[in-house]
Design a protein around this motif. Structure first.
Motif, PDB file in Angstrom:
ATOM      1  N   MET A 163      65.003  24.932  91.227  1.00 40.33           N
ATOM      2  CA  MET A 163      64.428  24.212  92.363  1.00 40.33           C
ATOM      3  C   MET A 163      64.779  24.900  93.686  1.00 40.33           C
ATOM      4  O   MET A 163      63.932  25.007  94.584  1.00 40.33           O
ATOM      5  CB  MET A 163      64.923  22.762  92.376  1.00 40.33           C
ATOM      6  N   GLU A 164      66.010  25.378  93.794  1.00 39.10           N
ATOM      7  CA  GLU A 164      66.426  26.064  95.021  1.00 39.10           C
ATOM      8  C   GLU A 164      65.669  27.375  95.208  1.00 39.10           C
ATOM      9  O   GLU A 164      65.228  27.707  96.317  1.00 39.10           O
ATOM     10  CB  GLU A 164      67.936  26.307  94.981  1.00 39.10           C
ATOM     11  N   GLU A 165      65.493  28.115  94.125  1.00 40.68           N
ATOM     12  CA  GLU A 165      64.748  29.377  94.200  1.00 40.68           C
ATOM     13  C   GLU A 165      63.303  29.131  94.625  1.00 40.68           C
ATOM     14  O   GLU A 165      62.769  29.821  95.507  1.00 40.68           O
ATOM     15  CB  GLU A 165      64.781  30.078  92.842  1.00 40.68           C
TER      16      GLU A 165
ATOM     17  N   MET B 143      63.136  27.881  98.384  1.00 40.36           N
ATOM     18  CA  MET B 143      63.398  28.954  99.360  1.00 40.36           C
ATOM     19  C   MET B 143      62.212  29.906  99.441  1.00 40.36           C
ATOM     20  O   MET B 143      61.840  30.354 100.531  1.00 40.36           O
ATOM     21  CB  MET B 143      64.669  29.714  98.981  1.00 40.36           C
ATOM     22  N   ARG B 144      61.626  30.220  98.293  1.00 35.26           N
ATOM     23  CA  ARG B 144      60.476  31.126  98.279  1.00 35.26           C
ATOM     24  C   ARG B 144      59.295  30.513  99.040  1.00 35.26           C
ATOM     25  O   ARG B 144      58.631  31.203  99.826  1.00 35.26           O
ATOM     26  CB  ARG B 144      60.082  31.447  96.840  1.00 35.26           C
ATOM     27  N   ARG B 145      59.052  29.229  98.827  1.00 35.43           N
ATOM     28  CA  ARG B 145      57.940  28.566  99.521  1.00 35.43           C
ATOM     29  C   ARG B 145      58.187  28.488 101.023  1.00 35.43           C
ATOM     30  O   ARG B 145      57.260  28.619 101.823  1.00 35.43           O
ATOM     31  CB  ARG B 145      57.739  27.162  98.954  1.00 35.43           C
ATOM     32  N   ALA B 146      59.434  28.220 101.405  1.00 34.94           N
ATOM     33  CA  ALA B 146      59.764  28.084 102.830  1.00 34.94           C
ATOM     34  C   ALA B 146      60.084  29.423 103.483  1.00 34.94           C
ATOM     35  O   ALA B 146      60.365  29.464 104.687  1.00 34.94           O
ATOM     36  CB  ALA B 146      60.943  27.135 102.989  1.00 34.94           C
ATOM     37  N   ARG B 147      60.080  30.506 102.679  1.00 37.95           N
ATOM     38  CA  ARG B 147      60.402  31.851 103.170  1.00 37.95           C
ATOM     39  C   ARG B 147      61.778  31.865 103.835  1.00 37.95           C
ATOM     40  O   ARG B 147      61.957  32.374 104.944  1.00 37.95           O
ATOM     41  CB  ARG B 147      59.319  32.347 104.133  1.00 37.95           C
ATOM     42  N   MET B 148      62.736  31.328 103.119  1.00 38.51           N
ATOM     43  CA  MET B 148      64.107  31.266 103.599  1.00 38.51           C
ATOM     44  C   MET B 148      64.985  32.173 102.739  1.00 38.51           C
ATOM     45  O   MET B 148      64.781  32.289 101.530  1.00 38.51           O
ATOM     46  CB  MET B 148      64.638  29.827 103.539  1.00 38.51           C
TER      47      MET B 148
END
Length: 488
Positions: free
Chosen positions: A244-246, A249-254
């Motif tokens: 879920m974290e991966e 972060m990928r969706r939010a570009r973080m």
């Protein structure tokens, strides 16, 4: 002394339930990690599947049955009434039975079973060749409907960050209310264009959608983190939360996520859902939400189920006027779809209790205004009023669903939702039985007002029993803090 007693109490709870204190600490950690996510952390296909399934659920519950029954050649009017009633009976049984099972067994397997039943029930109705088949498959469909409305909201609530729980719940709510609006219009056109097979088509449509949802959830949906931790499956939870974290972060570009705010909670000290719900705090919430749903469904099912019959029998429209009324009522329901999109910008900023209060008053106003305009045969003005009133009377459903999934602890969350919404549907059984006797006694306008009168008072009761839940972690709403253990 107080803290010593408190720690002894906590240890006793974990010995009773079989959950270690280390498991509780791990759950607090995982909830904090999910809570900091900037976006939905699972595959969007899961959210889409739940939305499609919710469309099928509300389409079956509201949009298609009333249009289909008059065109089924092998049933009479009495049998049609029984088909409506058996669906509601299945709804209540499914909501409560599968709700309890979800808290005991897990969210995922019960959610998948629920949509499978909904799909099988709809498929059987579409292929039915006699009254007995229709009866059995409507019962199965009703069980699926009652359970799906419960479990889909609970599942989304438990996987959403608290700051965006209303937003993601509203996405599937939009799907359902698209069925109420657009689905109603589509069902009306399908069944009238080809009366011979049209009624079969409008049953087969939700069958396909429900079975699609079943397949996607079977492949992609994980079990609730809360359920897995309570079962001691920490390694499985670690994989789910890491993924879920991966994804988030990928969706939010973080590149990284903020430090999780870990808050420890005291679990509710009981291994039984019913024992938990008998506690004063939760019992008050349970009763007030059940009363709220009872009177919402009391007026809703009377209106949607008997509104056309009321117009035909009491008002005395000509054939042309009645046909126009049917068409206009279908198009007016699109207001329900529009308002579900508007709620996207409102639901995370507005107290759920306020939305239910406004809607409760709206139901009473609608009962008076709609009936008055119909009695005076002001069809165009009635259409405009009905369309606009949809913007007021539909938000309480989303707010009520959210509160029913937020106001109870994890161990009894699905059970509580099932009881409030399931028993609340008894209002949908009783309300229609009272309409025509009331009309004979006090007249049509007072009768509809009497049916709508309890709703704002039922909504007002929520102010005294349900806490504010907007942007609040589910455990903060329910389980108590362990003092001095907040971490950042």
């Amino acid at each position: 002394m107080y803290k010593a007693r408190k720690l002894t109490f906590i240890r006793y709870f974990y010995e009773l339930t079989g959950v270690s204190t280390s498991m509780s600490s791990k759950l607090d950690e995982y909830l904090a990690r999910i809570d900091r996510l900037p976006t939905w952390g699972l595959s969007y296909a899961v959210l889409w599947a739940l939305g499609i399934g919710y469309f099928a659920t509300l389409y079956d519950a509201v949009s298609n049955l009333g249009y289909a029954l008059p065109f089924i050649p092998f049933i009479n009017a009495t049998q049609a009434s029984i088909i409506v009633s058996v669906g509601l009976a299945g709804y209540i049984a499914g909501s409560i039975g599968f709700g309890v099972a979800s808290d005991r067994i897990g969210r995922r397997p019960i959610l998948i079973t629920t949509f499978a039943l909904l799909g099988i029930g709809s498929l059987g109705m579409g292929l039915a060749t006699n009254y007995f088949m229709l009866f059995i498959f409507r019962l199965l469909e009703g069980i699926g409907i009652g359970a799906a409305l419960n479990l889909a909201m609970v599942y989304v609530a438990e996987f959403s960050p608290s700051m965006k729980r209303g937003k993601y719940a509203n996405w599937i709510f939009i799907s359902g209310w698209t069925a109420v609006g657009v689905g109603t219009v589509a069902a009306a056109f399908i069944v009238t264009i080809n009366p011979t097979v049209g009624w079969r088509i409008i049953f087969l449509l939700p069958a396909v959608l429900s079975l699609m949802t079943t397949v996607v959830l079977t492949i992609l949906s994980p079990e609730s983190v809360r359920i897995l931790v309570k079962k001691g499956k920490v390694q499985e939870v670690e994989k789910i939360v890491n993924k879920m974290e991966e994804i988030s972060m990928r969706r939010a570009r973080m590149e990284s996520l903020p430090q999780p705010k870990i808050i420890h909670y005291e679990e509710t000290p009981s291994s039984s859902q019913l024992k938990i719900l008998r506690e004063s705090k939760y019992l008050k919430r349970l009763i007030s939400l059940t009363v709220f749903w009872f009177f919402i469904y009391f007026i809703q099912y009377t209106s949607t189920g008997l509104g056309p019959t009321f117009v035909k029998v009491v008002i005395g429209f000509s054939t042309a006027q009645y046909a126009e009324y049917i068409r206009l009522s279908g198009f007016a329901a699109i207001g329900a779809t529009i308002v579900s999109f508007i709620l996207l910008s409102v639901v995370e900023k507005t107290d759920r209790r306020l939305l239910t209060q406004i809607g409760g008053i709206g139901f009473l106003v609608s009962s008076f205004v709609s009936t008055y305009l119909l009695l005076n045969k002001e069809l165009i003005v009635w259409f405009i009023a009905y369309f606009l009133l949809e913007f007021v009377v539909n938000p309480p459903y989303l707010a009520g669903y959210l509160m029913s999934s937020e106001a109870f602890p994890t161990a009894a969350r699905s059970t509580a939702f099932a009881i409030t919404d399931g028993i609340g549907h008894l209002g949908g059984v009783i309300g229609p039985l009272l309409l025509f006797p009331l009309i004979r006694i006090i007249g049509p306008l007072p009768a509809w007002v009497v049916l709508g009168l309890p709703v704002p008072f039922a909504a007002a009761l929520l102010w005294f029993t349900i806490p504010k839940t907007v942007k609040v972690r589910l455990e903060e709403v329910n389980e108590a803090y362990r003092e001095g253990t907040a971490q950042t």
